[in-house]
Scaffold this active site. Structure first.
Site, PDB file in Angstrom:
ATOM      1  N   ASP A  75     -41.420   3.049   3.073  1.00  0.00           N
ATOM      2  CA  ASP A  75     -42.128   4.313   3.123  1.00  0.00           C
ATOM      3  C   ASP A  75     -43.648   4.189   3.215  1.00  0.00           C
ATOM      4  OD1 ASP A  75     -41.353   6.871   3.188  1.00  0.00           O
ATOM      5  OD2 ASP A  75     -41.628   7.292   1.057  1.00  0.00           O
ATOM      6  N   CYS A  99     -44.773  23.423   5.007  1.00  0.00           N
ATOM      7  CA  CYS A  99     -43.605  22.901   4.276  1.00  0.00           C
ATOM      8  C   CYS A  99     -43.869  22.825   2.761  1.00  0.00           C
ATOM      9  CB  CYS A  99     -43.263  21.529   4.846  1.00  0.00           C
ATOM     10  SG  CYS A  99     -41.964  20.702   3.943  1.00  0.00           S
TER      11      CYS A  99
HETATM   12 FE1  SF4 Z   1     -37.323  21.761   4.708  1.00  0.00          FE
HETATM   13 FE2  SF4 Z   1     -38.612  24.072   4.922  1.00  0.00          FE
HETATM   14 FE3  SF4 Z   1     -38.120  23.023   2.523  1.00  0.00          FE
HETATM   15 FE4  SF4 Z   1     -39.945  21.917   4.129  1.00  0.00          FE
HETATM   16  S1  SF4 Z   1     -40.019  23.981   3.223  1.00  0.00           S
HETATM   17  S2  SF4 Z   1     -38.381  20.815   2.961  1.00  0.00           S
HETATM   18  S3  SF4 Z   1     -39.002  22.220   6.088  1.00  0.00           S
HETATM   19  S4  SF4 Z   1     -36.607  23.770   3.979  1.00  0.00           S
END
Ligand code: SF4
Ligand code: SF4
Length: 377
Positions: free
Chosen positions: A135, A217
């Site tokens: 990673d 995100c």
């Molecule tokens: Fe996945 Fe959306 Fe959660 Fe990011 S915010 S981890 S893209 S579900």
């Protein structure tokens, strides 16, 4: 005797890895898409990703290891069924992504990969150049793992093994070893017409299938973002305080996920999985360290976890959190004061006006004042 894929697979298994694959050290087929993603700024504040030296290394693995000829990749499951969904989704609790429930995976994988590399050198019977990565290197590991037959890249951008889902860590050894044969690349995608992950994302972070805009995100904001969380996004975070698993959880391939038998990745209490929000809001540096020592959460330190807990409290909107949020208006961190102000406003609405006006009056930090002005605006 030449090293065979069968011998490598057997050794990987002996070392506790769940699966592995071997591929030539060629440029990743998703490199062009990655460069477009960087150009569009979708990496957010993870500026290191756009650094020229890292991009150069991603283009050509020989920039990392001049004699690189192959990549040996491994997968290690981390999935555990620890708590019922109703506990995980309880808004009074802050939810932590499943990969972070146990001990920090970097060290667990690195130690074993180092043993793997030693074994490869012994079997080769000569000096070989090798580098171990988990990673941290400038390697597009999901794409190389697809080339090594370990799964396909889903529309949620995760590497998905068709018979075990995507809850596994990936590690790799970049090596100067050359093999007579390599694993066949996996099919590029098995998503078909499914779009579950794209529709389930609460913040609409997928501008297109296979493209994730980090700036939208929850995982990026709760882990990588060191600063303020966009006010327009906070209301969609639900109770996530470290990462987010939604676009993996909804994937139909997830039903095949195997529970890990790796003790290091099993949580030893609910506080590592979904701690009470009030416990996080009240934490200090010492209690934070005691709760999350040697787990991936430790890296973001108390300040950012409390910031995230304020966002979750703002979504909880429960009076139980009010005294803790009021106390956080006096926190030494401006980041915490500002997010606590938002959470109070969401919980008390106009009843918080006096508290927020007082904060504005005594506040030195322009960003916190701006937050209060926007709320009272
Ligand atoms: Fe996945 Fe959306 Fe959660 Fe990011 S915010 S981890 S893209 S579900
Ligand atoms: Fe592909 Fe559907 Fe899984 Fe998304 S949820 S990664 S579209 S199979």
């Amino acid at each position: 005797m030449p090293l065979t894929l069968t011998a490598i697979r057997r050794r990987a298994q002996d070392l506790g890895f769940n699966f592995c694959g071997v591929t030539p050290a060629e440029p990743s087929p998703t490199l062009a898409a990655y460069l477009r993603w960087i150009q569009q700024g979708m990496q957010g504040d993870m500026r290191y990703m756009a650094r020229t030296d890292r991009v150069r290394r991603r283009r050509d693995l020989r920039e990392i290891l001049p004699k690189a000829k192959s990549l040996i990749l491994v997968g290690l499951d981390y999935y555990a069924r620890y708590a019922e969904d109703e506990v995980l989704e309880d808004p009074a609790r802050g939810r932590i992504a499943a990969y972070a429930w146990g001990l920090d995976y970097h060290r667990v994988l690195e130690l074993r990969l180092e043993q793997f590399a030693e074994w490869l050198a012994e079997e080769a019977g000569r000096e070989i150049a090798q580098k171990v990565y988990v990673d941290t290197g400038a390697i597009l590991e999901r794409s190389h793992a697809q080339q090594a037959g370990m799964g396909f890249i889903g529309k949620n951008t995760m590497l998905i093994h068709p018979r075990r889902g995507s809850y596994f860590f990936i590690g790799e050894i970049l090596s100067s070893l050359e093999f007579d044969d390599y694993d066949e690349p996996h099919r590029e995608s098995m998503c078909g017409t499914c779009t579950r992950c794209l529709g389930a994302c609460p913040t609409d972070a997928f501008p297109a299938p296979f493209v994730l805009d980090s700036r939208l995100c929850i995982s990026y904001h709760t882990i990588e973002n060191k600063g303020w969380i966009d006010r327009d996004l906070r209301g969609q975070f639900g109770n996530w305080i470290f990462g987010c698993d939604i676009c993996q959880d909804v994937c139909p391939f997830q039903r095949f996920a195997e529970e890990t038998d790796e003790v290091a990745f099993l949580p030893f209490d609910l506080d590592r999985v979904a701690p009470k929000l009030t416990d996080i809001l009240m934490s200090n540096d010492d209690t934070f360290r005691a709760m999350f020592r040697r787990t991936p959460v430790e890296r973001i330190k108390r300040e950012r976890l409390v910031r995230n807990a304020c966002v979750a409290a703002g979504n909880w909107r429960n009076e139980v959190a009010i005294p803790h949020l009021i106390q956080l208006l006096y926190d030494e961190s401006a980041l915490v004061r500002g997010h606590a102000a938002w959470a109070l406003w969401r919980t008390m609405e106009l009843d918080s006006a006096k508290l927020l006006t007082d904060l504005h009056r005594r506040e030195d930090d322009a960003r916190v004042r701006g937050e209060v002005e926007a709320l009272l605006g």
